[in-house]
Design a protein around this motif. Structure first.
Motif, short mmCIF file in Angstrom:
data_model
loop_
_atom_site.label_atom_id
_atom_site.label_comp_id
_atom_site.label_asym_id
_atom_site.label_seq_id
_atom_site.Cartn_x
_atom_site.Cartn_y
_atom_site.Cartn_z
N ILE A 274 0.84 -1.20 0.00
CA ILE A 274 0.00 0.00 0.00
C ILE A 274 0.87 1.25 0.00
N SER A 275 1.98 1.21 0.75
CA SER A 275 2.87 2.36 0.84
C SER A 275 3.57 2.63 -0.50
N VAL A 276 4.07 1.58 -1.12
CA VAL A 276 4.78 1.76 -2.39
C VAL A 276 3.84 2.29 -3.47
N ILE A 277 2.62 1.75 -3.53
CA ILE A 277 1.65 2.23 -4.53
C ILE A 277 1.14 3.61 -4.14
N GLY A 278 0.97 3.85 -2.84
CA GLY A 278 0.50 5.14 -2.35
C GLY A 278 -1.01 5.24 -2.37
N ARG A 279 -1.68 4.45 -1.52
CA ARG A 279 -3.13 4.49 -1.44
C ARG A 279 -3.59 4.66 0.00
N PRO A 280 -4.59 5.50 0.23
CA PRO A 280 -5.10 5.71 1.60
C PRO A 280 -5.75 4.44 2.12
N ALA A 281 -5.60 4.20 3.40
CA ALA A 281 -6.09 2.94 3.95
C ALA A 281 -6.68 3.10 5.34
N VAL A 282 -7.64 2.25 5.63
CA VAL A 282 -8.11 2.01 6.99
C VAL A 282 -7.56 0.64 7.37
N LEU A 283 -6.63 0.62 8.31
CA LEU A 283 -5.97 -0.61 8.72
C LEU A 283 -6.62 -1.15 9.99
N ILE A 323 -17.25 6.29 8.30
CA ILE A 323 -15.96 6.57 7.66
C ILE A 323 -16.15 6.72 6.15
N LEU A 324 -16.87 5.78 5.54
CA LEU A 324 -17.09 5.85 4.09
C LEU A 324 -17.83 7.12 3.71
N THR A 325 -18.83 7.48 4.48
CA THR A 325 -19.59 8.71 4.20
C THR A 325 -18.67 9.92 4.23
N ALA A 326 -17.80 9.98 5.25
CA ALA A 326 -16.90 11.13 5.39
C ALA A 326 -15.90 11.21 4.25
N VAL A 327 -15.23 10.10 3.94
CA VAL A 327 -14.15 10.17 2.95
C VAL A 327 -14.68 10.27 1.52
N MET A 328 -15.84 9.66 1.25
CA MET A 328 -16.38 9.76 -0.10
C MET A 328 -16.83 11.19 -0.42
N ASN A 329 -17.06 11.97 0.61
CA ASN A 329 -17.42 13.38 0.43
C ASN A 329 -16.23 14.32 0.61
N ASP A 330 -15.03 13.74 0.79
CA ASP A 330 -13.84 14.56 1.01
C ASP A 330 -12.67 14.00 0.20
N PRO A 331 -12.73 14.09 -1.13
CA PRO A 331 -11.66 13.52 -1.97
C PRO A 331 -10.30 14.15 -1.72
N GLU A 332 -10.28 15.40 -1.29
CA GLU A 332 -8.99 16.06 -1.04
C GLU A 332 -8.26 15.40 0.13
N LYS A 333 -8.98 15.02 1.16
CA LYS A 333 -8.37 14.35 2.30
C LYS A 333 -7.74 13.03 1.88
N LEU A 334 -8.47 12.25 1.06
CA LEU A 334 -7.93 10.98 0.60
C LEU A 334 -6.70 11.18 -0.27
N ALA A 335 -6.69 12.24 -1.07
CA ALA A 335 -5.52 12.51 -1.91
C ALA A 335 -4.30 12.82 -1.04
N HIS A 336 -4.51 13.57 0.05
CA HIS A 336 -3.40 13.86 0.98
C HIS A 336 -2.91 12.57 1.63
N MET A 337 -3.82 11.70 2.02
CA MET A 337 -3.42 10.42 2.63
C MET A 337 -2.64 9.56 1.64
N ALA A 338 -3.07 9.56 0.38
CA ALA A 338 -2.37 8.79 -0.65
C ALA A 338 -0.94 9.27 -0.80
N ALA A 339 -0.77 10.59 -0.82
CA ALA A 339 0.59 11.15 -0.95
C ALA A 339 1.44 10.81 0.26
N ALA A 340 0.83 10.86 1.47
CA ALA A 340 1.58 10.53 2.69
C ALA A 340 1.97 9.06 2.71
N ALA A 341 1.07 8.19 2.23
CA ALA A 341 1.38 6.76 2.18
C ALA A 341 2.56 6.50 1.25
N LYS A 342 2.58 7.18 0.12
CA LYS A 342 3.65 6.95 -0.86
C LYS A 342 5.00 7.40 -0.33
#
Length: 374
Positions: A274-283, A323-342
């Motif tokens: 997940i880190s190498v690809i760079g995707r936001p996750a709920v672990l 959680i799904l309701t919050a993140v599906m309505n906040d694409p910018e937050k998920l994009a930041h998480m994806a960048a942090a994961a990468k």
């Protein structure tokens, strides 16, 4: 002409086999012949493994207090030791590399007793039982999350990261594209070789709690145990939603590349991929994992902001829906998480691990190897 044989030993789960596979590809590129020692469980993972030959050596874990079971396990281990010794003597490998799991014990013990250079790779932040038993005997210890200064054997430990398969490296080239309101939202859910049952029950209930507009956006990939397929399939049909469910996906790397969010366990290979690809996750760390290694793995990614960690005991269907309701309505937050994961990913881990293998095979010390890295 081959530079020599490298014998890899790995327990028969994806968490052990996948890092070994990544190293095998790298060693083949460098001109080595690769053989794999594992158990029968590895068959579904080993289809793409670039080994000249895959060997199954008898092995067992001593987890029971029943005297008969213990005696049976000891007999199996003794048989495995004899078979492993014959294998090492026949192949004459330049080095034997273990990736954890009880099937690694016979070949690594055989190597150490025959004077063949050896090392282990520990994927997790906490060393597993098989690797603990072998750590004092081998020349080097590579760690996915093990700290070089704080490990049990700091003088021979190198933090390489966890090598990931070529398919994961290819998936890492796919940029994260946020899903905006009204657009399809790709959700990937899996539980590894253990722990998928919880998601099979919790996720369909969570989806049923979503607003129709959000539910219709979802495109789900979910790993489901064979015995749960009928139940989950029925829920999918009833909810009239887009979903691919299966006990195992051979194209998981591509599915992760398309994911907008991943909900999964936190095995070491999973966290690394997940880190190498760079995707936001709920672990959701597997609560019955020995030594709570999954919780430690999850903490490493959460520290960068790439993942949210939630204990299974605290994760109800209602919370998943929230959680799904919050993140599906906040694409910018998920994009930041994806960048942090990468940023936390270590795509060069396979190269570094291959360097370490070559150094130990050449009978260089870990101190010498660390100096070349400085």
């Amino acid at each position: 002409m081959s530079k020599g044989i490298v014998l890899l030993a790995a327990g028969g789960t994806g968490g052990h086999v996948f890092p070994a596979e990544a190293l095998a590809f790298k060693l083949k590129e460098r001109g080595y012949s690769v053989h794999l020692v594992t158990d029968s469980r590895a068959e579904r993972y080993a289809g793409k493994f670039p080994a000249e030959e895959i060997h199954v050596v008898p092995s067992a874990t001593i987890g029971s207090k029943n005297p008969v079971a213990v005696a049976r396990s000891l007999w199996t281990l003794w048989s495995g030791m004899r078979a492993a010794k014959k294998l090492v003597q026949r192949l004459k490998p330049a080095i034997v590399v273990g990736f954890g799991g009880y099937p690694t014990v016979p070949p690594l013990l055989a190597a150490t007793r025959l004077g063949v250079p050896s090392m282990i790779h520990e994927q997790n932040a906490v060393m597993g039982r098989a690797n603990k038993a072998l750590a004092s005997r081998v020349q080097g210890i590579a760690g996915g999350f093990l700290p070089e200064g704080g490990a049990a054997f700091p003088e021979k430990t190198v933090t390489t990261g966890n090598p990931v398969r070529p398919a994961i490296i290819a998936a890492a080239e796919v940029p994260y594209t946020p899903s905006h309101p009204g657009e399809a939202f790709n959700l990937v859910v899996f539980g590894g070789s253990q722990g998928a049952q919880y998601f099979s029950k919790a996720l369909p209930t969570a989806i049923s709690l979503l607003d129709d507009a959000l539910r219709l956006r979802l495109r789900i990939t979910q790993q489901v145990r064979p015995e749960d397929m009928e139940m989950v399939g029925g829920c999918v049909a009833k909810l009239e939603m887009g979903a691919d469910i299966a006990p195992f996906f051979t194209d998981m790397a591509e599915r992760l590349a398309k994911a907008h969010l991943v909900i999964c366990r936190s095995g070491a290979s999973t966290v690394s991929e997940i880190s190498v690809i760079g995707r936001p996750a709920v672990l959701v760390p597997y609560p019955h994992a020995l030594d709570h290694d999954q919780a430690a793995n999850a903490a490493a990614l959460a520290a960068t902001g790439g993942a949210k960690v939630i204990a299974q005991s605290e994760l109800s269907p209602e919370k998943i829906a929230a959680i799904l309701t919050a993140v599906m309505n906040d694409p910018e937050k998920l994009a930041h998480m994806a960048a942090a994961a990468k940023l936390a990913g270590k795509p060069d881990a396979a190269n570094l691990l291959a360097d370490m293998v070559e150094a130990i095979a050449a009978k260089r010390t870990i101190a010498e190897f660390k100096r070349t890295r400085a």
